[in-house]
Structure formats: C-alpha cells, structure tokens
Design a protein around this motif. Sequence first.
Motif, mmCIF file in Angstrom:
data_model
loop_
_atom_site.group_PDB
_atom_site.id
_atom_site.type_symbol
_atom_site.label_atom_id
_atom_site.label_comp_id
_atom_site.label_asym_id
_atom_site.label_seq_id
_atom_site.Cartn_x
_atom_site.Cartn_y
_atom_site.Cartn_z
ATOM 1 N N VAL A 164 0.839 -1.207 0.000
ATOM 2 C CA VAL A 164 0.000 0.000 0.000
ATOM 3 C C VAL A 164 0.870 1.252 0.000
ATOM 4 N N PHE A 165 1.913 1.242 0.819
ATOM 5 C CA PHE A 165 2.798 2.397 0.936
ATOM 6 C C PHE A 165 3.427 2.759 -0.410
ATOM 7 N N PHE A 166 3.984 1.760 -1.099
ATOM 8 C CA PHE A 166 4.670 2.038 -2.348
ATOM 9 C C PHE A 166 3.706 2.295 -3.505
ATOM 10 N N LEU A 167 2.526 1.708 -3.459
ATOM 11 C CA LEU A 167 1.525 2.026 -4.470
ATOM 12 C C LEU A 167 1.071 3.482 -4.346
ATOM 13 N N LEU A 168 0.874 3.932 -3.124
ATOM 14 C CA LEU A 168 0.487 5.318 -2.912
ATOM 15 C C LEU A 168 1.565 6.270 -3.417
ATOM 16 N N LEU A 169 2.815 5.913 -3.177
ATOM 17 C CA LEU A 169 3.903 6.761 -3.650
ATOM 18 C C LEU A 169 3.986 6.757 -5.174
ATOM 19 N N LEU A 184 10.555 6.718 -4.597
ATOM 20 C CA LEU A 184 11.662 5.861 -5.014
ATOM 21 C C LEU A 184 11.673 5.587 -6.511
ATOM 22 N N THR A 185 10.507 5.372 -7.088
ATOM 23 C CA THR A 185 10.448 5.085 -8.530
ATOM 24 C C THR A 185 10.821 6.319 -9.348
ATOM 25 N N GLN A 186 10.514 7.495 -8.838
ATOM 26 C CA GLN A 186 10.881 8.719 -9.533
ATOM 27 C C GLN A 186 12.407 8.892 -9.537
ATOM 28 N N MET A 187 13.042 8.487 -8.453
ATOM 29 C CA MET A 187 14.503 8.584 -8.373
ATOM 30 C C MET A 187 15.188 7.616 -9.342
ATOM 31 N N GLY A 203 20.050 9.447 -2.216
ATOM 32 C CA GLY A 203 18.647 9.346 -1.815
ATOM 33 C C GLY A 203 18.263 7.932 -1.440
ATOM 34 N N TYR A 204 18.669 6.960 -2.267
ATOM 35 C CA TYR A 204 18.366 5.559 -1.965
ATOM 36 C C TYR A 204 19.070 5.108 -0.686
#
Length: 226
Positions: A164-169, A184-187, A203-204
């Motif tokens: 849920v956390f990463f889907l929201l992001l 994270l996916t944008q980075m 950042g990672y």
Amino acid sequence: MFAVLKKELKSYFYTPIGYIFISLFLVAMSFVFYNYTFSQGNLHFEYVIWDSTVVLTFLIPVITMRMFSEEKKNGTDQLLVTSPKSIITIVFGKFFAATFVTIITCLLMFAYYGILSKFGHVNIVEPLVAMLGFILLSMAFISFGMFASAITEHQVIAAIIPIVFFLLLSFASIQTGLLQFFSLTQMYQKFPQGIISLKEVVGYISFIFLFVFLTIIFLQRRKSVK
C-alpha cells in the motif's frame, strides 16, 4: 552478523520462500520482456529492467513479511531480545540476506540480455547502470518491508503495509517537499539512461539507512521493555 546472514539464507533456500520469490519474479519478468521486445520490437534491455520495477512492489514483501513477524507469532522473538548478538547485527544480517536473494534474481535476469544479443547489438552500459539502480531500489523496498515486519506479528499485514505504501507513492505526483524523498520510482528514472546521479544514489542510501535505523530503534525499545 555472518552467523545471522547464514541462518537467514538457509531459511530462504531450505524452504520454498526463496524459490517462490525468484520464480514469481522471473515469470513476471518474462511477461514484461515479451511485451517490450517481441510485441514492440525493442532491443533496449535497460527499459525492460525499468518496466520490471513495478514487480518489486508486490514481490519484495514475499521475502520481508516473515523477517520479524513470524518470530513474534511463533514466540521465538524472546530469543531475539535475549540473544547475546546485538540488535544491529541481527537486523543487518536479515537485511543483507534478503538483498542477496534479490541480487541472485537480478543476475538471472541477464539471461534475457543474452536472448536479446542474439537478435542484434545490445549495449551493455545502460543495462548495467539500470541494474545498479534496480538493486538500490530493491534494497530500499527491503528496508521498508523489514520495518513493516518488525512492527506487526501478522505476516499478511507485514506484506500489505509496504504494498500500500509504495503504491500510494507511485500514484502520487510528488514534485516538491519532504515527500519527494520517498518517491523511489521517480529517483530511478535516470538509471536506464546510463546516468549514475549522486543525488539519486544518496537518496536511496539515505532511505535504506532510515528504515534500517527505525527497525533497530523499534527492536531496541522492545528489548529494553522486556
């Protein structure tokens, strides 16, 4: 730490968990590979890797959900809080074991690179940089999944929280502010272009250490209470 690392690796490969993770990932990767190469006629393996990042959201919890929640449920977490090994050693041992399983999966992904090379010249630089970003992204997912497993004794909940956390992001259009740190996916966007950006790497690494640190703090507080 190496004793914990060895124990965790055995738990992955002496049980179906590690094989299930690797198999599910390669099956999902096969669909992405077929769609991007054979259906669209593209030979850019780095973008196959990029498209495969979405798979991490659903599969990383397979190997992180049991890290601490299983021990809580079975009551073996008492061994954790009374162990002569430090909490830091245990957390990093578990983290690097899950990372090792992910790296094995990443190496197996290069079988698809070999297939593409049979159809024409395929550059290796961009795929290698994309894979570096993929591993960093995986480690970030693992760190949060480990934290989720530490705060609940239910494995299903420990899997749902990071999903849920990463889907929201992923669906949030975050451009400025503190929350951009969690995108994270944008980075990841520069890595398939063959660009290793210090900003994204830092950042990672910062994200990874944040949630590893939070996991250690949470477990230390439990240990002090016990």
